[in-house]
Scaffold this active site. Structure first.
Site, PDB file in Angstrom:
ATOM      1  CB  SER A  60      -1.043   0.043   1.119  1.00 15.15           C
ATOM      2  OG  SER A  60      -2.010   1.029   0.788  1.00 15.15           O
ATOM      3  CG  HIS A 110       1.165  15.073   3.896  1.00 21.07           C
ATOM      4  ND1 HIS A 110       1.324  15.143   2.534  1.00 21.07           N
ATOM      5  CD2 HIS A 110       0.464  13.940   4.146  1.00 21.07           C
ATOM      6  CE1 HIS A 110       0.729  14.098   1.982  1.00 21.07           C
ATOM      7  NE2 HIS A 110       0.211  13.351   2.940  1.00 21.07           N
ATOM      8  CB  CYS A 167      -3.006  -5.111   1.983  1.00 20.29           C
ATOM      9  SG  CYS A 167      -3.867  -3.647   1.393  1.00 20.29           S
TER      10      CYS A 167
END
Length: 134
Positions: A65, A70, A85
């Site tokens: 995934s 940020h 996953c």
């Protein structure tokens, strides 16, 4: 072959991180790749963006995934998340790695259990450096 839809998604907000650490996309890119590898994930690609006058975003695309950050260096803030996953790659290891690198003053975290029906929200066991345990 049938694959499991089970996944874990750890999201954290970190506060009180040194400006220079959060304002260096190349440094963050290197550390995010290390974090992904530390949890056993397979890195497929990386995108990094240095913003002006400050801030950075790094996205590590994983076979399992993603891992992202940020940053808002002027506020000492970074938002990180890692979703994987399956059962074999633990996203918490990547998050703990990044906490050890960033050394924030405060950490707020949640973990979602996904792919099993209704989303479950749990409190993750975040491994924080000793300096945060004051």
């Amino acid at each position: 072959m049938e694959y499991s839809t089970f996944g874990r998604h750890v999201a954290i907000d970190t506060w009180g991180v040194q400006f220079d650490l959060l304002n260096d996309a190349e440094f963050l890119k290197k550390e995010m790749i290390e974090a992904a590898e530390a949890c056993g994930a397979t890195v497929l690609g990386v995108q990094a963006k240095q913003f002006t006058p400050q801030g950075a975003t790094v996205l590590v695309l994983l076979s399992e995934s993603h891992l992202s950050i940020h940053t808002y260096p002027e506020r000492g803030f970074a938002a990180l998340d890692c979703y994987t996953c399956g059962e074999t790659v633990d996203p918490q290891i990547a998050i703990d790695y990044m906490i050890s690198v960033l050394k924030p003053e405060k950490v707020y975290a949640k973990k979602l259990i996904r792919g099993t029906g209704e989303l479950q929200v749990v409190e993750p066991e975040v491994k924080v450096p000793d300096l945060l345990k004051k």
